[in-house]
Each structure stands twice: as C-alpha cells, then as structure tokens.
Write a protein that holds these residues in place. Sequence first.
Motif, short mmCIF file in Angstrom:
data_model
loop_
_atom_site.label_atom_id
_atom_site.label_comp_id
_atom_site.label_asym_id
_atom_site.label_seq_id
_atom_site.Cartn_x
_atom_site.Cartn_y
_atom_site.Cartn_z
N ILE A 3 32.28 62.88 7.62
CA ILE A 3 31.31 63.29 9.07
C ILE A 3 30.16 64.28 9.12
O ILE A 3 30.30 64.90 7.99
CB ILE A 3 32.60 64.67 9.74
CG1 ILE A 3 34.03 64.38 10.22
CG2 ILE A 3 31.94 64.81 11.08
CD1 ILE A 3 34.41 65.46 10.66
N ASP A 7 32.06 66.39 21.06
CA ASP A 7 32.70 65.43 20.15
C ASP A 7 32.02 66.72 18.59
O ASP A 7 31.81 66.03 17.37
CB ASP A 7 32.27 64.62 19.65
CG ASP A 7 31.13 63.65 19.67
OD1 ASP A 7 29.55 64.14 20.17
OD2 ASP A 7 31.06 62.69 19.50
N THR A 8 30.54 67.62 18.94
CA THR A 8 30.14 68.20 18.00
C THR A 8 30.49 69.47 17.54
O THR A 8 31.12 70.37 18.69
CB THR A 8 28.32 68.50 18.70
OG1 THR A 8 27.94 66.93 18.94
CG2 THR A 8 27.31 69.05 17.09
N GLU A 66 30.85 66.97 4.16
CA GLU A 66 30.73 65.39 4.57
C GLU A 66 31.55 64.66 3.61
O GLU A 66 32.42 63.42 3.46
CB GLU A 66 29.58 65.13 4.05
CG GLU A 66 28.20 65.67 5.33
CD GLU A 66 26.84 64.76 5.48
OE1 GLU A 66 26.60 64.58 6.12
OE2 GLU A 66 26.47 64.08 3.87
N GLN A 74 40.14 68.22 17.08
CA GLN A 74 39.76 67.86 18.27
C GLN A 74 38.46 67.19 17.91
O GLN A 74 37.69 66.75 19.03
CB GLN A 74 38.72 69.26 18.51
CG GLN A 74 39.93 70.51 18.75
CD GLN A 74 40.03 70.70 19.51
OE1 GLN A 74 39.39 70.44 20.69
NE2 GLN A 74 41.35 71.17 19.49
N GLY A 75 39.21 66.47 17.76
CA GLY A 75 38.08 64.36 17.40
C GLY A 75 36.54 64.67 17.37
O GLY A 75 35.90 64.29 17.54
N VAL A 76 36.30 66.31 16.23
CA VAL A 76 34.74 66.30 16.13
C VAL A 76 34.12 65.39 15.02
O VAL A 76 35.03 64.59 14.67
CB VAL A 76 35.05 67.39 15.03
CG1 VAL A 76 33.21 67.50 14.16
CG2 VAL A 76 35.29 68.83 15.46
N LYS A 77 33.22 64.30 15.63
CA LYS A 77 32.31 63.65 14.93
C LYS A 77 31.00 63.26 14.13
O LYS A 77 30.22 63.06 13.18
CB LYS A 77 32.32 62.42 16.25
CG LYS A 77 33.04 61.86 16.47
CD LYS A 77 33.37 60.28 17.43
CE LYS A 77 34.47 59.79 18.20
NZ LYS A 77 34.30 58.94 19.05
N ARG A 78 30.74 65.43 14.28
CA ARG A 78 29.48 65.46 14.53
C ARG A 78 30.07 66.79 14.02
O ARG A 78 29.82 67.97 14.67
CB ARG A 78 28.60 65.12 14.81
CG ARG A 78 27.16 65.42 14.63
CD ARG A 78 26.00 65.24 16.08
NE ARG A 78 24.09 65.32 15.19
CZ ARG A 78 23.83 66.11 16.22
NH1 ARG A 78 24.08 66.34 17.91
NH2 ARG A 78 22.44 65.86 15.99
#
Length: 369
Positions: free
Chosen positions: A92, A113-114, A87, A62-66
């Motif tokens: 991330i 993206d969260t 982490e 899902q392209g999670v960046k945070r």
Amino acid sequence: MLFEKEARLMDALPTDDPLDEKRKRRVELTRVEILGQADAIRNTIREARAETIETAQYFASQGVKRIIMTGCGDSLAVMFGVRDIFEMLLGIPVEPIQALDYAYYASRTTGPDTLVITLSSSGMTTRTVEAMLIARAKGAKTLALSNTPGSALMTESDRGLMIRAERKGWPTQASTAAIVLLAQFAIDWARAANPGDARIDILQAALDAAPGQVADVVEQHEAALIDIARLEADRSFYLYAAGGPAFASAMFGAAKVKECSPDQGLAIPLEEFHHYNSQKEGDPLFLIAPDGPSIFRARDTAFEGKRWKGKIYTIVTENQSMLDQYSDAVLRLPAVPECLSALVYSVPVQLFAHHVAMEKFRRAELARG
C-alpha cells in the motif's frame, strides 16, 4: 493574562546559555532514557500486544488503499523510519507528511479508503490533532499513537495504540518505542492479510531481537562516542546524512544535538548532500549507512566529505568495510533488516548528543572558573 502565561512558559524553557542548569538536568536525564530504551520497547510491545493484533485485523478488513503518516518533530521522523516496512509488507502506498502540511495542503485527496496514522507523545500537539480531525472530516480512517491515555488524539481517533515510554529527558525512547509499535502493527496487519508471506516470520524475529541489540549498541559503543564527543565539542554545527529508513536516524541525531546543546544540527537526505556544498572544512558528518541499496551512495558521500576536508563518522553494518578508508571513525552495528534500521541505528547519535552536550558543559564550567 495570556502574555503572562506565555512569559511563564518561556521562563521554564531551557536556554542557549552554556551553563543553563535546566538544560543540563534534562541532558543528564536523557542518558537515563537512552539506557532504559530496551525495557521501554519490551514493555510497549508486551502491554499493547492484544490491541495491536486486534487493531491490525480491523484495518486489514477496511479496504485501505493509501496510508498517510503524520506528526511533528521526532514523531515525523518515526514515520520516515517505518514507511518501508509498511510498503514492503502491505503493498500500500505510504506517505509521511508534516502535520501542518497535511492539514492545510495535502489532505485534499483524502477519502474513505485512506488511513491516517498520527503520532504525538502528549496526544495534544495542536497541528497533529488538527490533522487527525481534518482526516476524519474527509471520511478517512484514523489511528493514533501516544504516550498519554485520554488525550485528544487518542479519544477522537477511530483507534489508538499506547506507547509505554518515559519523557523526562529529551525524547529518545518515546520515538524508538513508537517505531517498534508501528512495525509490530505492520507485521500483524500483514499476518492478517497474507499469512503465507514468508517475510513475516523473518521480520518478527528481527523485531523481537531489537531490544537486545539496542542495549548491546550502548554497551559496546558508548566509550567510542565519548571520545568522538570530546574531539567535536568545540564545534557549533553537526551534520547527519542517511538514505531510506535510516534517514529517521539522521533526523533524530540533528534534533537531539539541537535539544541537548546550544548548537545546531542538520539532517540531509543522502542524495541531497551531493547537490549542495553541505559540508565545510572541519564540519563533522555522521553518516548512517546500514547495508542496503543506498550503501554505494553513502560511500560516495564519505568520499566527498573527505574531499571537502570534513570529519566523517560512519555508522555501518558489522562486516561492512566499504566506507572505512574515508572515515575518521567507524561504528559497526548489528545486522538488521534495513526496514528496521532506524530502531537500532539511532542509538549512536542519541548517545553522541548527550555526551557532546555534557562535554560542552564541562568546558564552559572550566572557562567560567
């Protein structure tokens, strides 16, 4: 009518009466929960295995960046306990935030993206549900963990993972089972995103060994904790300090002693101990210091605690002797990866809270005749 309902709820709550029977019964049940932790952990992982893998694979795509992790009380402590494994494996940024603070202040920068992970045993904690709904409104992805199927948190989140644990006493296994479930989720996510990472199998083996280690800690150290409880039962203030993932254990320790007894507990981040006159003469400090980068600052903390004429009870990795000369008692626990330390290293402070509360009851009964 509302005030009558609130009055009934207040009457049902335990009080600070030294001989409160409702609180005593709950303290007695807490030990039952502690002894059942290993089975609760195993059951949670076994029953949730397929959905944990599928959910991890879904979020890995899902392209999670945070990642934001939020909850209240012990649920927030769980998030501090698992931040490091997320982490480390996923690369991330992860931030544990108290649910009210997230909902009212820290949600401003939330976006698609969260991923917002929420935890509530009941699934109905108002601030946690509110945090999840605000995250959804801002377009974030949401994952809920709860003991309660069909709860608001589970039904309104994008995905949910079930914890299998009892909550008859003050909560213990609900928290450790949540730590294991989130750690397994992180490992499965890493396996989906980067299957060649050599750390995955190492951490999986450590996680698989954790239930047995939890049971061993109870068997090997309960007698020593009973002795410490007898020594410290006349105190009304208990300190807990740790760094990194083990700070979750300090938070659990402070919460359990406050819940089980009429007295107070305070969890202090390891470094912050040195920036305040945290410990007074005679105050007991439980210093939770598994092997890791902060062990040297833990040694400084034990030294300072003795300099202030406090009592120092250290919980360390099995062969660690660095803190011995500054400690009134040392509990040596199995070696675990530091990112999983909150799981095993929380057990001694859980047991202490139970036994010190029971010793306080015993003394109050003798005093009352």
